[in-house]
Design an enzyme around this catalytic site. Structure first.
Site, PDB file in Angstrom:
ATOM      1  N   GLU A 124       1.113  -0.406  -5.118  1.00 28.87           N
ATOM      2  CA  GLU A 124       0.168   0.676  -5.385  1.00 28.87           C
ATOM      3  C   GLU A 124       1.004   1.952  -5.490  1.00 28.87           C
ATOM      4  O   GLU A 124       1.342   2.571  -4.480  1.00 28.87           O
ATOM      5  CB  GLU A 124      -0.862   0.807  -4.265  1.00 28.87           C
ATOM      6  N   ASP A 134       0.819  -1.201   0.000  1.00 33.46           N
ATOM      7  CA  ASP A 134       0.000   0.000   0.000  1.00 33.46           C
ATOM      8  C   ASP A 134       0.859   1.260   0.000  1.00 33.46           C
ATOM      9  O   ASP A 134       1.931   1.297   0.595  1.00 33.46           O
ATOM     10  CB  ASP A 134      -0.888  -0.030   1.252  1.00 33.46           C
TER      11      ASP A 134
END
Length: 729
Positions: A460, A407
């Protein structure tokens, strides 16, 4: 006898080296044994083998400090028969008679930063020492003046079990006999400034209490899972990958009769319901929003406190192991969202852990996220890298997870991320890149490839940072995949436009192909697109109800035809009407509506077509797998392209019409003569469409040159639809 000052320091829990005082110590005439046992009346030493009484210890402090000299060898094994103030008695082991927990090799590797699995020695680990079963505790807190284990087993009293400091690596350790699985515990830390800090949860705890409780729990270690060639093939770059992204707490809930509230499903219930659903829908992988322990439901797991502890919301670690095994038995892979970018400031967490910024940067210009009010890991520290890389391997090896989606990588890569000038500190070269993060990500990815080659990592990453999904040997960061945030943003922006205006913005749908092969991309329609006022995926589509559904179906068809692996957030597969709410179950009742059920049938068929058609996935990341037939007919908002696999003799033609008008006798160039048979039409009545399209669902190529091709087809393009044709010789 012992110096009274040292006795006072032990009794007040301010002695920094308790093992130098407590336990057995050889001296002239025998063995001096000292014990600190608050609320004890008397203490007798018992031979551990025979049970014979060896002698009494004398009480030298009213708080419970006992000492005595016995005619014993230094290596004697003994127990303590304690009579408490309530006159009850108990035979206990003396934890201060046991040697060090960490071996010399462990200390060396921890200090060097090459201990790939620090969780095997740090945290709480059941073990047997000198024939005695118990739990060893070890925690990194190099600047603490004293660290104690507190828990159920010692009435949460920090005086009772202060730990030994291994100065070589800054780790405090102790072995506590008799502490079993299920015991709750924390670490009480006396900071160097004399302040007793709020008790800390164990950074390496494998289980934790459900919020709002915050204690760590002694838990077993999941067994190592053997490597699997089958999983390696399923995760390969040339394999189909259609990911169903799931927030487990809101995918589906059931009524708890006792409370009247909708409760979460546990791991076994999820295995019984989610796995068959994903299998029926044709997804190849599940991606779970973070399952590490976190204190706040509204963070969705993206502000974890216990990176090594599967959240207790759905059960224990064994339940998660069973869930993943059920997924694999069904041929479904499991990806976990993983958060090394930041952590919350909760008092029981990692922040200012030993009274100093230990896991985080000291300067808030480096160590604090303004967007999320969280702390940033100091990836320049050896021990922090150990902690995080060990955690990555823990999930991959001990739970058999197929991969980690990392993330917020962009926030990690840039020191000026979401900061104004003057609010950030340049790197040593004066630049904005976080060099420690770059080194960490490269090392983490290299170690995953080395230690668990069947697994994959995904980034990401929302910027144009070069080489995110390129090997470190080629100068890249070493991820296997990168989320294509630009594609998602551009194409959703196009789809949100009224079709009458789309002719002026055709580039939003085609620009992604200008860089499609620069990285190994995943096309993500993720949870971030359906929260925080963005509305649902269906709600982004313009027009009346019929046009909204048609637009959505056309977009999904375009997505599955486009190069790149696929990711779809839960609820999008049946066109949920409302924005996602993490506190509520998905609106499964919508499937009673034919339009919503039609979208679900479409996604199922798209997955089946995708998995059965190598041309749609084998060459996702090389230009040879894609060829435009036409991307210039902006006036009609039509796109046509071909996808190819390793077998160059077979290919798929994808044609999209993003207007609400049927385009009759529309000519599309194709490279080969023969018949082109319709494999999927998003305007089919089966999906809720108008059933327009090419008669009989097939067209034969004519030797009419078009779009630079020697052959061409005459097609009827349905309104707001994507049609997929397969060439047959």
């Amino acid at each position: 006898m012992l110096n009274p000052q040292e006795i006072e320091l032990i009794c007040s829990a301010r002695h920094g080296d308790p093992f130098s005082v407590l336990g057995p110590h050889a001296q002239d005439g025998g063995l001096s044994i000292r014990a600190f046992l608050p609320n004890a009346r008397q203490v007798e030493v018992i031979d551990a083998c025979s049970g014979h009484r060896l002698g009494m210890l004398e009480k030298h402090h009213p708080d419970g400090f006992f000492e005595g000299v016995l005619a014993l060898q230094a290596s004697a094994a003994y127990g303590l028969q304690v009579q408490w103030d309530n006159y009850q008695t108990a035979l206990i082991e003396d934890p201060y008679r046991f040697g060090p927990v960490l071996g010399e090799v462990d200390v060396w590797l921890l200090s060097e930063g090459t201990h790939l699995r620090p969780y095997e020695i740090l945290g709480a680990n059941q073990r047997v020492m000198d024939g005695v079963a118990g739990t060893s505790f070890a925690v990194w807190a190099p600047h603490a003046a004293r660290v104690s284990v507190v828990g159920d087993f010692n009435v949460w009293d920090g005086r009772r079990h202060p730990m030994r400091l291994r100065r070589e690596c800054g780790v405090w350790e102790i072995f506590l006999p008799g502490v079993a699985l299920g015991a709750r515990y924390k670490f009480e830390i006396l900071a160097a400034d004399g302040q007793v800090l709020p008790a800390r949860a164990d950074p390496y705890a494998r289980q934790a209490e459900l919020r709002p409780a915050t204690a760590s729990i002694v838990a077993g270690m999941p067994a190592l899972k053997p490597p699997s060639n089958e999983r390696r093939q399923a995760n390969a770059l040339d394999a189909p990958m259609s990911i169903y992204e799931v927030h487990l707490g809101s995918w589906r809930r059931i009524l708890d009769p006792a409370s009247g509230w909708q409760r979460w499903l546990n791991w076994d219930e999820l295995a019984d319901q989610l796995v068959p659903y994903a299998l029926d829908m044709g997804f190849t992988h599940l991606e779970l929003l973070p399952v590490s322990e976190h204190p706040f439901d509204g963070s969705w797991g993206y502000q974890p406190v216990g990176l090594y502890a599967p959240t207790s919301r759905f059960g224990d670690a064994d339940g998660l192991v069973r869930f993943i095994a059920r997924c694999h038995a069904s041929g479904i892979g499991v990806l976990l969202d993983w958060v090394p970018a930041h952590f919350p400031t909760d008092a029981h967490g990692l922040g200012n852990f030993d009274g100093t910024p230990l896991y985080e940067y000291a300067d808030p210009r480096e160590g604090f996220h303004n967007d999320w009010n969280t702390l940033i890991y100091n990836l320049g520290r050896t021990e922090v890298r150990n902690f995080l890389i060990g955690n990555a391997l823990y999930w991959l090896e001990r739970f058999d997870v197929d991969g980690l989606r990392v993330d917020a990588v962009a926030s990690m890569l840039y020191r000026d991320y979401s900061r104004k000038p003057g609010e950030w500190i340049p790197n040593r070269h004066g630049g904005r890149e976080n060099l420690e993060t770059i080194d960490f990500l490269k090392r983490m990815n290299d170690i995953v490839v080395q230690e668990r080659p069947q697994a994959v990592t995904m980034a990401e990453e929302s910027t144009s940072f070069p080489g995110v999904s390129r090997p470190t040997t080629a100068g890249g960061l070493g991820f296997h995949y990168k989320w294509n945030m630009g594609w998602m943003h551009d194409t959703l922006q196009y789809m949100a436009r009224d079709p009458v205006h789309r002719q002026h913005h055709q580039g939003e749908m085609t620009f992604g192909l200008a860089y499609a092969f620069s990285e190994n991309f995943v096309l993500p329609i993720s949870h971030d697109e359906v929260v925080h006022g963005k509305g649902s995926l269906l709600g982004k589509m313009p027009g009346d109800r019929w046009q909204q559904f048609a637009n959505l179906r056309a977009y999904l068809g375009f997505m599955f035809g486009h190069p790149g692996k696929k990711l779809l957030f839960m609820g999008c597969e049946f066109a949920q009407l409302r924005e996602w709410n993490h506190d509520q179950s998905l609106d499964w009742h919508l499937l009673d509506d034919p339009q919503h059920a039609g979208v679900q049938r479409l996604v199922r068929d798209l997955n089946q077509l995708y998995r059965a058609t190598p041309a749609l996935y084998q060459l996702d990341f090389v230009p040879a797998g894609f060829e435009w037939m036409d991307h210039q007919d902006a006036a009609h908002s039509v796109l046509a392209f071909i996808r190819r696999g390793l077998d160059a003799r077979s290919f798929i033609l994808v044609v999209c019409n993003f207007t609400p008008t049927v385009q009759t006798a529309y000519r599309v160039g194709v490279p080969q003569p023969g018949e082109y048979r319709e494999r999927l039409n998003t305007d089919s009545a089966h999906y809720g469409g108008s059933n327009a399209g090419t008669p009989l669902g097939a067209a034969t190529a004519e030797p009419v040159g078009w779009h630079g091709q020697p052959q061409s087809l005459l097609l009827n393009l349905p309104p707001l639809a994507t049609v997929v044709f397969e060439w047959t010789a």
